[in-house]
Design an enzyme around this catalytic site. Sequence first.
Site, PDB file in Angstrom:
ATOM      1  N   THR A  91      -4.297  -2.415  -2.339  1.00 47.11           N
ATOM      2  CA  THR A  91      -5.810  -2.066  -2.615  1.00 47.11           C
ATOM      3  C   THR A  91      -6.177  -2.376  -4.027  1.00 47.11           C
ATOM      4  O   THR A  91      -7.495  -3.005  -4.290  1.00 47.11           O
ATOM      5  CB  THR A  91      -6.183  -0.555  -2.274  1.00 47.11           C
ATOM      6  OG1 THR A  91      -5.815  -0.290  -0.987  1.00 47.11           O
ATOM      7  CG2 THR A  91      -7.562  -0.340  -2.607  1.00 47.11           C
TER       8      THR A  91
ATOM      9  N   ASP B 299      -1.442  -6.544   2.202  1.00 50.28           N
ATOM     10  CA  ASP B 299      -1.665  -5.219   2.443  1.00 50.28           C
ATOM     11  C   ASP B 299      -0.206  -4.580   2.835  1.00 50.28           C
ATOM     12  O   ASP B 299       0.408  -5.323   3.413  1.00 50.28           O
ATOM     13  CB  ASP B 299      -2.545  -5.177   3.582  1.00 50.28           C
ATOM     14  CG  ASP B 299      -2.861  -3.535   3.816  1.00 50.28           C
ATOM     15  OD1 ASP B 299      -1.847  -2.649   3.981  1.00 50.28           O
ATOM     16  OD2 ASP B 299      -4.151  -3.107   3.847  1.00 50.28           O
TER      17      ASP B 299
ATOM     18  N   SER C 284       1.164  -2.712   4.513  1.00 52.90           N
ATOM     19  CA  SER C 284       1.371  -2.499   5.969  1.00 52.90           C
ATOM     20  C   SER C 284       2.130  -3.561   6.553  1.00 52.90           C
ATOM     21  O   SER C 284       2.702  -3.401   7.611  1.00 52.90           O
ATOM     22  CB  SER C 284       0.242  -1.896   6.784  1.00 52.90           C
ATOM     23  OG  SER C 284      -0.383  -0.828   6.187  1.00 52.90           O
TER      24      SER C 284
ATOM     25  N   ASP D 223       0.562   2.382   1.150  1.00 54.20           N
ATOM     26  CA  ASP D 223       0.938   2.846   2.420  1.00 54.20           C
ATOM     27  C   ASP D 223       2.576   2.765   2.354  1.00 54.20           C
ATOM     28  O   ASP D 223       2.970   3.732   3.010  1.00 54.20           O
ATOM     29  CB  ASP D 223       0.202   1.838   3.495  1.00 54.20           C
ATOM     30  CG  ASP D 223      -1.082   2.113   3.577  1.00 54.20           C
ATOM     31  OD1 ASP D 223      -1.889   3.195   2.855  1.00 54.20           O
ATOM     32  OD2 ASP D 223      -2.125   1.408   4.252  1.00 54.20           O
TER      33      ASP D 223
HETATM   34  N1  LIG Z   1      -4.307   1.885  -1.161  1.00 54.29           N
HETATM   35  C1  LIG Z   1      -3.565   1.015  -0.728  1.00 54.29           C
HETATM   36  O1  LIG Z   1      -3.104   0.193  -1.431  1.00 54.29           O
HETATM   37  C2  LIG Z   1      -3.616   1.071   0.699  1.00 54.29           C
HETATM   38  C3  LIG Z   1      -3.158  -0.304   1.459  1.00 54.29           C
HETATM   39  N2  LIG Z   1      -3.565  -0.364   2.922  1.00 54.29           N
HETATM   40  C4  LIG Z   1      -1.929  -1.074   1.286  1.00 54.29           C
HETATM   41  O2  LIG Z   1      -1.162  -0.125   1.321  1.00 54.29           O
HETATM   42  O3  LIG Z   1      -1.964  -2.277   1.038  1.00 54.29           O
END
Ligand SMILES: NC(=O)C[C@H](N)C(=O)O
Length: 613
Positions: free
Chosen positions: A67, A137, A139, A170
């Site tokens: 993020t 990301d 994930s 994440d």
């Molecule tokens: N706050 C974040 O960084 C969440 C994002 N979906 C990730 O893990 O890349």
Amino acid sequence: MSSLGRALSQTSLQQIEFNDISPTATLQRHPSRMRRLSKCSSVENGELLTSPYADESRVLVINTGGTIGMTLHDNVLAPEANALVQRLRKLPILHDDLYAQQTRLHEYYGHETLVLPLSKLNTRIIYTIQEYSPLLDSSNMTTDDWGRFGKDIEKNYENYDGFVILHGTDTMAYTASALSFMCENLGKPIILTGSQVPIYELRNDGRDNLLGALLIAGQFVIPEVCLYFYNKLYRGNRVTKVDAGSFNAFSSPNLAPLATAEVDIKINWDTVWRANTTAKFQVRTELNRNVGLLRLFPGITASTVRAFLQPPMQGVVLETYGSGNGPDNRPDLLDELKAATDAGVIIMNCTQCLRGTVSASYATGMVLMDAGLIAGGDMTPEAALSKLSYVLAKSELGLDAKKKMMAENLRGEMSANLEGAKLSLSDSRFIQVIAKSLSISCKEELEAIRDVLTPPLACAAAKIGDIDALEALKEMGSNLCLGDFDGRTPLHVAACEGHFRAVEYLLGHGASVHAKDRYGDTPLCNAVRFRQKDVVKLLRKTGAHFSRDQMEEAGTELCSLAASGDIEGLEIWSLAGADLSKPGYDGKTAIQVVRFQEDFIFNTTAQFPKSHL
Ligand SMILES: NC(=O)C[C@H](N)C(=O)O
């Protein structure tokens, strides 16, 4: 190259008659002095200014995504490529553009390099951003990504003082845990961070998280894989993401933070992992992916458990109830677990609770031990899973050795059973005598005295190579990697004196091979200066190395040694990793100086290994 080095190539200092400096005069200049001078320099209006205390350190930032660097596309957040460096360059708290221009930073380090304003501890942290493509990301990450991070750090290990990995939140706890195992014999900080709100937004947590991670990675030798978030530095294999909607996204339920960044950055040195080896840093990228997490729940069927434990499964983290309990009235389930462990599947017993440890205090816990499960103590499921991946990939080990390793504390991922091992401060006669004479009795005051007195005492013991005294100080609770008032650690002192056994002992008991004293000298610099050949070899084996600046500046020192025919000196610098083909201040290399003096060559080539010439 240091700020002086960069400045020299542009200022009128070029006019200085360098030839006026005789080889002996140069020889007497301690490399650290040269460096200190350079590090304290800055250029204003084309003039060199020196301030007495500033230091420079270098951090590599690996931007993997998350993020922190995302922007909105079609109303959803996704990583934005090639935007972060430009953005950071415009933020004065994360880049001092004036300093960068004055010291021609970009010419030497490239356009991906930025510099923080001077820190409260008078350090200039120069950081280079290496951006991955594509940015992910978290994930979307797999074990292959972890391997890439590890290898990139390994490749750049000697050129930087610390490493920051920008990563999505994440799966950050999984990556931090895995890297903690993959990075063997780590001697420098690796800090993962990211944010909950993109750094491009008006209100965000990315700026503070990046700044805090850089300040710690650039100023403290914390030899661990850590995670920095919301003003706290955690051990990476102790964290778990607990909140998707708060800046305070991570928790380390079973271990206090390694550091807190409030009015001051306070490092909890008693908790920081201490190096205990003389082996060199390396990254193991082999990971076994036939591992899994299975959460017990009331009513789980035996066929679910059986299906989960089928080949190719080789390692499972069973998330059990409370202090490691499962049903002892379900022989069908217990039979499945026993059949799997008999077949060689390693099953770790970890609790579903956020806090606390696995213990065999209930009958419902004992049955799981009887089924062949290994107690995971207070490990997080993320740590237990990545530890399984790492241990199972060690093809050189048999099953029993792997099980033994899983039960051991490898990187501070589980709390050691301290029963009987911990000596309380009141056991120490020495401290008591001093405390009595000062009429002090409360625990805090005793500890304060211990902390002030023991570093110089440990240095005194190191000076005479007294390992028994070092051992006694360690048992007293002293941290043998702490320095005296000049930041000189017992390892610096033992290295100067050439006390090989004491050096070996200190390296095995928490001393950091990368510790710098107030002059920027490491134990390796000291051992070279005092020509302690065996100590140099041992320190090198443990991963000690000259910094980039020292390498740059070694050329002149080497030429001086060559000019005075000092073969022993050249040999020791070479053993310490100096490049004999580095030019000195006048562009000549030590080899050229040697060749210039024909008599010298005639008399000495027989003694000096050809490979070095
Ligand atoms: N706050 C974040 O960084 C969440 C994002 N979906 C990730 O893990 O890349």
